[in-house]
Structure formats: C-alpha cells, structure tokens
Design a protein around this motif. Structure first.
Motif, PDB file in Angstrom:
ATOM      1  N   PHE A  81       0.849  -1.186   0.000  1.00  0.00           N
ATOM      2  CA  PHE A  81       0.000   0.000   0.000  1.00  0.00           C
ATOM      3  C   PHE A  81       0.892   1.245   0.000  1.00  0.00           C
ATOM      4  CE2 PHE A  81      -3.849  -2.317   0.834  1.00  0.00           C
ATOM      5  CZ  PHE A  81      -3.422  -3.429   1.560  1.00  0.00           C
ATOM      6  N   GLY A  82       0.321   2.334  -0.468  1.00  0.00           N
ATOM      7  CA  GLY A  82       1.050   3.594  -0.519  1.00  0.00           C
ATOM      8  C   GLY A  82       1.600   3.805  -1.916  1.00  0.00           C
ATOM      9  N   GLY A  83       2.658   4.529  -2.014  1.00  0.00           N
ATOM     10  CA  GLY A  83       3.244   4.785  -3.331  1.00  0.00           C
ATOM     11  C   GLY A  83       2.504   5.874  -4.070  1.00  0.00           C
ATOM     12  N   GLY A  84       2.860   6.041  -5.345  1.00  0.00           N
ATOM     13  CA  GLY A  84       2.244   7.072  -6.169  1.00  0.00           C
ATOM     14  C   GLY A  84       3.253   8.087  -6.624  1.00  0.00           C
ATOM     15  N   PRO A  85       2.790   9.201  -7.181  1.00  0.00           N
ATOM     16  CA  PRO A  85       3.693  10.237  -7.656  1.00  0.00           C
ATOM     17  C   PRO A  85       4.061  11.218  -6.541  1.00  0.00           C
ATOM     18  CG  PRO A  85       1.464  10.787  -8.272  1.00  0.00           C
ATOM     19  CD  PRO A  85       1.394   9.467  -7.575  1.00  0.00           C
TER      20      PRO A  85
ATOM     21  N   GLU B 103       5.117   7.020   2.158  1.00  0.00           N
ATOM     22  CA  GLU B 103       5.195   5.866   3.048  1.00  0.00           C
ATOM     23  C   GLU B 103       4.584   4.663   2.357  1.00  0.00           C
ATOM     24  OE1 GLU B 103       4.558   5.832   7.562  1.00  0.00           O
ATOM     25  OE2 GLU B 103       2.688   4.969   6.802  1.00  0.00           O
ATOM     26  N   LEU B 104       5.334   3.574   2.361  1.00  0.00           N
ATOM     27  CA  LEU B 104       4.851   2.302   1.832  1.00  0.00           C
ATOM     28  C   LEU B 104       4.578   1.355   2.990  1.00  0.00           C
ATOM     29  CD1 LEU B 104       7.345   1.655  -1.111  1.00  0.00           C
ATOM     30  CD2 LEU B 104       5.203   2.930  -1.146  1.00  0.00           C
TER      31      LEU B 104
ATOM     32  N   PHE C 266       8.435 -15.288  -0.696  1.00  0.00           N
ATOM     33  CA  PHE C 266       7.120 -14.709  -0.908  1.00  0.00           C
ATOM     34  C   PHE C 266       7.263 -13.285  -1.423  1.00  0.00           C
ATOM     35  CE2 PHE C 266       5.655 -18.359   1.196  1.00  0.00           C
ATOM     36  CZ  PHE C 266       6.348 -18.524   2.383  1.00  0.00           C
ATOM     37  N   TRP C 267       6.374 -12.920  -2.363  1.00  0.00           N
ATOM     38  CA  TRP C 267       6.444 -11.607  -3.013  1.00  0.00           C
ATOM     39  C   TRP C 267       5.073 -10.968  -3.153  1.00  0.00           C
ATOM     40  CZ3 TRP C 267      10.886  -9.094  -4.385  1.00  0.00           C
ATOM     41  CH2 TRP C 267      12.073  -9.842  -4.326  1.00  0.00           C
ATOM     42  N   GLY C 268       5.047  -9.653  -3.042  1.00  0.00           N
ATOM     43  CA  GLY C 268       3.849  -8.904  -3.355  1.00  0.00           C
ATOM     44  C   GLY C 268       3.811  -8.579  -4.838  1.00  0.00           C
ATOM     45  N   GLN C 269       2.729  -7.934  -5.254  1.00  0.00           N
ATOM     46  CA  GLN C 269       2.530  -7.608  -6.665  1.00  0.00           C
ATOM     47  C   GLN C 269       3.370  -6.422  -7.114  1.00  0.00           C
ATOM     48  OE1 GLN C 269       0.611  -9.210  -8.931  1.00  0.00           O
ATOM     49  NE2 GLN C 269       0.071 -10.779  -7.430  1.00  0.00           N
ATOM     50  N   GLY C 270       3.762  -5.602  -6.174  1.00  0.00           N
ATOM     51  CA  GLY C 270       4.541  -4.418  -6.522  1.00  0.00           C
ATOM     52  C   GLY C 270       3.672  -3.180  -6.549  1.00  0.00           C
ATOM     53  N   ILE C 271       4.299  -2.038  -6.259  1.00  0.00           N
ATOM     54  CA  ILE C 271       3.576  -0.774  -6.259  1.00  0.00           C
ATOM     55  C   ILE C 271       4.488   0.297  -6.843  1.00  0.00           C
ATOM     56  CG2 ILE C 271       4.276  -0.097  -3.918  1.00  0.00           C
ATOM     57  CD1 ILE C 271       1.328   0.806  -3.531  1.00  0.00           C
ATOM     58  N   GLN C 272       3.910   1.174  -7.652  1.00  0.00           N
ATOM     59  CA  GLN C 272       4.707   2.159  -8.373  1.00  0.00           C
ATOM     60  C   GLN C 272       5.004   3.373  -7.499  1.00  0.00           C
ATOM     61  OE1 GLN C 272       5.907   1.993 -11.693  1.00  0.00           O
ATOM     62  NE2 GLN C 272       7.031   3.866 -11.123  1.00  0.00           N
ATOM     63  N   VAL C 273       6.248   3.805  -7.552  1.00  0.00           N
ATOM     64  CA  VAL C 273       6.672   5.069  -6.947  1.00  0.00           C
ATOM     65  C   VAL C 273       7.333   5.888  -8.053  1.00  0.00           C
ATOM     66  CG1 VAL C 273       8.256   6.174  -5.323  1.00  0.00           C
ATOM     67  CG2 VAL C 273       6.992   4.120  -4.636  1.00  0.00           C
ATOM     68  N   THR C 274       6.825   7.088  -8.259  1.00  0.00           N
ATOM     69  CA  THR C 274       7.363   7.943  -9.309  1.00  0.00           C
ATOM     70  C   THR C 274       7.769   9.282  -8.703  1.00  0.00           C
ATOM     71  OG1 THR C 274       5.924   6.918 -10.961  1.00  0.00           O
ATOM     72  CG2 THR C 274       6.941   9.027 -11.531  1.00  0.00           C
ATOM     73  N   VAL C 275       9.045   9.602  -8.801  1.00  0.00           N
ATOM     74  CA  VAL C 275       9.575  10.850  -8.254  1.00  0.00           C
ATOM     75  C   VAL C 275       9.946  11.749  -9.416  1.00  0.00           C
ATOM     76  CG1 VAL C 275      11.245  11.909  -6.706  1.00  0.00           C
ATOM     77  CG2 VAL C 275      10.488   9.547  -6.297  1.00  0.00           C
ATOM     78  N   SER C 276       9.274  12.869  -9.494  1.00  0.00           N
ATOM     79  CA  SER C 276       9.532  13.799 -10.589  1.00  0.00           C
ATOM     80  C   SER C 276      10.547  14.853 -10.149  1.00  0.00           C
ATOM     81  CB  SER C 276       8.239  14.473 -11.024  1.00  0.00           C
ATOM     82  OG  SER C 276       7.637  15.138  -9.937  1.00  0.00           O
ATOM     83  N   PRO C 277      11.342  15.353 -11.102  1.00  0.00           N
ATOM     84  CA  PRO C 277      12.400  16.334 -10.767  1.00  0.00           C
ATOM     85  C   PRO C 277      11.803  17.628 -10.211  1.00  0.00           C
ATOM     86  CG  PRO C 277      12.762  15.371 -12.927  1.00  0.00           C
ATOM     87  CD  PRO C 277      11.395  14.945 -12.491  1.00  0.00           C
TER      88      PRO C 277
END
Length: 127
Positions: free
Chosen positions: A7-11, A19-20, A116-127
């Motif tokens: 959970f968490g992540g995003g731009p 926070e993840l 064991f692994w989760g599906q993954g969550i995207q984190v995008t950091v823009s300049p």
C-alpha cells in the motif's frame, strides 16, 4: 502460503516523502525477514531494506539516512518511510518475505532468496 499486499506509493516531487506499507496474511508464522526491493525501468531489481524479528535492519547505501523501515511482528507488517526522495528512487517497489532471519548480504541481492512476493507498487519521483 503467505500473501503480501503493498500500500502507498504514487507520484511525488523530488524532496518529498512517501510511506509504503506491506501487510502479510496467511501463514504469517512462516515470515521472519521482510524486505523491500525495487526495480527501475530497464534496470535489475535491487534491494532497498531488509528487517527481521530481532529486529535487525539493513539498508542499501543509496537510501541510508533517507529511508526508515519498521516491522511489526504482531501485525505482520513492514512499513517504509521514504524522505528526501530523488528521481532515481523511481520504480516498482516490491515487498518480499522469507522464513529465516535477515543476513546482511541479502539487501545487496536481487531478492532471489525470498520465498514470498507482493505484486509491486509504483513510486514515481519527478524532478
């Protein structure tokens, strides 16, 4: 079997925070070492942090002083507070877990030793 949900992540803009969270369910008694790995586009998956039940925590050099991980054994959760984010922190973040305690070298691997692994969550950091 163990299921991991992230959970968490995003731009976010550079310098910001995210926070993840990773929540384990199922046979959580099999979970000891939990970790975050990440994979940037076109790059191999790399370790970010590992935490076990002692707790012993190992961070990748690239995130030391900026990221803080905490593990709640009772709740079977792993939280990653990411501060002072940089564009190079961009990627898909994966939660992983294994039965054994964390060895210091695990964070320097691509996570192949984790069961064991989760599906993954995207984190995008823009300049």
């Amino acid at each position: 079997q163990v299921q991991l949900a992230e959970f968490g992540g995003g731009p976010v803009q550079a310098g910001g925070s995210l926070e993840l969270s990773c929540v384990a369910s199922g046979d959580v008694e099999k979970v000891n070492c939990m970790a975050w790995f990440r994979q940037a586009p076109g790059k191999e998956r790399e370790g970010v942090v590992t935490v076990d039940d002692w707790p012993t925590t190992y961070y990748a050099d690239s995130v030391k002083g900026r990221f803080t991980a905490s593990k709640d054994k009772r709740k079977a959760t792993l939280t990653l507070q990411m501060n002072s984010l940089k564009p190079e922190d961009t990627g898909v973040y994966y939660c992983a877990a294994q039965r054994y305690s964390c060895s210091s070298w695990l964070v320097e691997t691509d996570g192949a030793k984790f069961h064991f692994w989760g599906q993954g969550i995207q984190v995008t950091v823009s300049p």
